[in-house]
Scaffold this active site. Sequence first.
Site, PDB file in Angstrom:
ATOM      1  N   GLU A   1      -6.852  -9.643   2.584  1.00 22.47           N
ATOM      2  CA  GLU A   1      -5.746  -9.685   3.544  1.00 22.47           C
ATOM      3  C   GLU A   1      -5.853  -8.571   4.580  1.00 22.47           C
ATOM      4  O   GLU A   1      -5.692  -8.805   5.784  1.00 22.47           O
ATOM      5  CB  GLU A   1      -4.422  -9.571   2.781  1.00 22.47           C
ATOM      6  CG  GLU A   1      -3.200  -9.594   3.663  1.00 22.47           C
ATOM      7  CD  GLU A   1      -1.927  -9.356   2.879  1.00 22.47           C
ATOM      8  OE1 GLU A   1      -0.994  -8.787   3.454  1.00 22.47           O
ATOM      9  OE2 GLU A   1      -1.876  -9.730   1.691  1.00 22.47           O
ATOM     10  N   ILE A   2      -6.145  -7.340   4.115  1.00 23.49           N
ATOM     11  CA  ILE A   2      -6.232  -6.204   5.036  1.00 23.49           C
ATOM     12  C   ILE A   2      -7.432  -6.359   5.964  1.00 23.49           C
ATOM     13  O   ILE A   2      -7.338  -6.130   7.173  1.00 23.49           O
ATOM     14  CB  ILE A   2      -6.306  -4.877   4.256  1.00 23.49           C
ATOM     15  CG1 ILE A   2      -5.039  -4.686   3.412  1.00 23.49           C
ATOM     16  CG2 ILE A   2      -6.479  -3.701   5.213  1.00 23.49           C
ATOM     17  CD1 ILE A   2      -5.081  -3.477   2.498  1.00 23.49           C
TER      18      ILE A   2
ATOM     19  N   ARG B   1       4.277   1.231  -1.516  1.00 25.68           N
ATOM     20  CA  ARG B   1       5.402   1.150  -2.451  1.00 25.68           C
ATOM     21  C   ARG B   1       5.080   0.238  -3.624  1.00 25.68           C
ATOM     22  O   ARG B   1       4.279  -0.700  -3.510  1.00 25.68           O
ATOM     23  CB  ARG B   1       6.673   0.682  -1.754  1.00 25.68           C
ATOM     24  CG  ARG B   1       6.703  -0.773  -1.313  1.00 25.68           C
ATOM     25  CD  ARG B   1       7.956  -1.071  -0.514  1.00 25.68           C
ATOM     26  NE  ARG B   1       8.002  -0.280   0.705  1.00 25.68           N
ATOM     27  CZ  ARG B   1       8.772   0.801   0.865  1.00 25.68           C
ATOM     28  NH1 ARG B   1       9.591   1.202  -0.093  1.00 25.68           N
ATOM     29  NH2 ARG B   1       8.739   1.473   2.001  1.00 25.68           N
TER      30      ARG B   1
ATOM     31  N   SER C   1       9.278   3.180   5.481  1.00 29.85           N
ATOM     32  CA  SER C   1       7.901   2.700   5.498  1.00 29.85           C
ATOM     33  C   SER C   1       6.962   3.786   5.988  1.00 29.85           C
ATOM     34  O   SER C   1       7.363   4.693   6.720  1.00 29.85           O
ATOM     35  CB  SER C   1       7.784   1.466   6.403  1.00 29.85           C
ATOM     36  OG  SER C   1       6.449   1.039   6.498  1.00 29.85           O
TER      37      SER C   1
ATOM     38  N   GLY D   1     -14.449  -5.203   3.119  1.00 26.03           N
ATOM     39  CA  GLY D   1     -13.374  -5.946   2.475  1.00 26.03           C
ATOM     40  C   GLY D   1     -12.970  -7.133   3.323  1.00 26.03           C
ATOM     41  O   GLY D   1     -12.722  -6.981   4.526  1.00 26.03           O
ATOM     42  N   ALA D   2     -12.904  -8.305   2.698  1.00 24.18           N
ATOM     43  CA  ALA D   2     -12.562  -9.527   3.435  1.00 24.18           C
ATOM     44  C   ALA D   2     -11.261 -10.133   2.928  1.00 24.18           C
ATOM     45  O   ALA D   2     -11.020 -11.328   3.078  1.00 24.18           O
ATOM     46  CB  ALA D   2     -13.694 -10.541   3.314  1.00 24.18           C
TER      47      ALA D   2
ATOM     48  N   CYS E   1       0.815  -1.216   0.000  1.00 24.68           N
ATOM     49  CA  CYS E   1       0.000   0.000   0.000  1.00 24.68           C
ATOM     50  C   CYS E   1       0.847   1.264   0.000  1.00 24.68           C
ATOM     51  O   CYS E   1       0.322   2.356  -0.231  1.00 24.68           O
ATOM     52  CB  CYS E   1      -0.947   0.010   1.199  1.00 24.68           C
ATOM     53  SG  CYS E   1      -0.112   0.083   2.799  1.00 24.68           S
TER      54      CYS E   1
END
Length: 412
Positions: free
Chosen positions: A192-193, A55, A108, A189-190, A53
Amino acid sequence: MSDEFIDINNYIAIVYTYKTVGISKLYEHYVKDQELLLLKGLIKGEISVLQTCNRAETYLYTYNKEEFKDFLQKLDEIHGKQISKDAMILKGEDAVKHLFEVASGLDSLAIGEYEILRQLKESIEKSKKLGLSSEKLEFLFKNAIKVGRKIRQQTEISKGKTGIYALAVEYAKHVSNNNIGNVKIAIVGAGEIGNKLALMLKNEGAQNVTIFNRTYEKALEVANKYGFKAEPLDFYKINNYDIVFVAIYYDKKINLPNPKLVIDLSVPQIVLGNNVITLENLRSISDKIMETKILSLQKAEELIHIEIENFKNEIIKYNQNRLISKFMKRIEDIREAEINRAYAEILKHANDKEEIKNIIDKMTNSMLKKIFSPLFETVRKNEDMANYINNIFEILSNGNISNSKTEEAKEK
């Protein structure tokens, strides 16, 4: 240098980050798998991408640096947009240093985050699976992951809450006056995040959480894992929650005016309004946290400088092992060929012991000439090589060397 050996100067990084192109534009620089497969045919070497998210980075190991300019041009053509002009190009030691900093959580959006270590591992595994990379980039990525772990062990860079999702949850706790257990929360949203947010909220004591997703079954799977509820994607319903986390791709901009807080982690941002916090806003929070970790950052940079020197030494060892393997394989090939030839001759003279002895003598002489003649020719032309051979001769001057010493020499 032969292609089987590693040359640090052959590493190249094409870098786009939240710092260089901005979070809102970063998604435009993501490279798809199909594009990478087309690009692989244009360069002699290896490719791996690291896309998160904050790079979008492409790492290359190229055997022909002249191909790189053409690679950038083809990247634009295949991508359908001129993205190479936005790139920060790093080569050789600079590319290695950058990846070490990324792995250590220094470069980061959330300083010291751990998530990048898993992302690095998955990136190199995926590129190997696609046939895009092999030993050279794997060698770099594995060393970067090792450095990242070491930096976290020897500094306090990862002390406290780290990671962009952790920052998002902390912000939600702040807005709810640390009473997140009684707040009505939606996760949109289900993937990875969404999974990570659900886990973090569960650990923080959140109870009234609903997972919304286009595919209801996937929402239900995540919800069941953490004891939450599930719903199909419905922004009308979502608008009635107190706090909303959004982490999906959506081709339209939307408004959710009713929630007290919307944290939009989507790239690009999809929710508009004064109640919306984005990755860009979380960046300012991360910058404040970074100010408290100045000493850890300085120590980490010093350690990375040391680790780059260690990496160079690892390359030397890698190349030495390849050279020894190459040398021993050549000897083995010669040995097999001579044995087969001698065996055929012996069969012709099975009863003539003197002739058999003569055949074995010729075989060993032939082996020695084929193995050492090219080496001796080089020694005649190179004084340094002559000194090196003389040192070896002194080591072996007693005429033999024990098996244990042989193994020890091979390991070194």
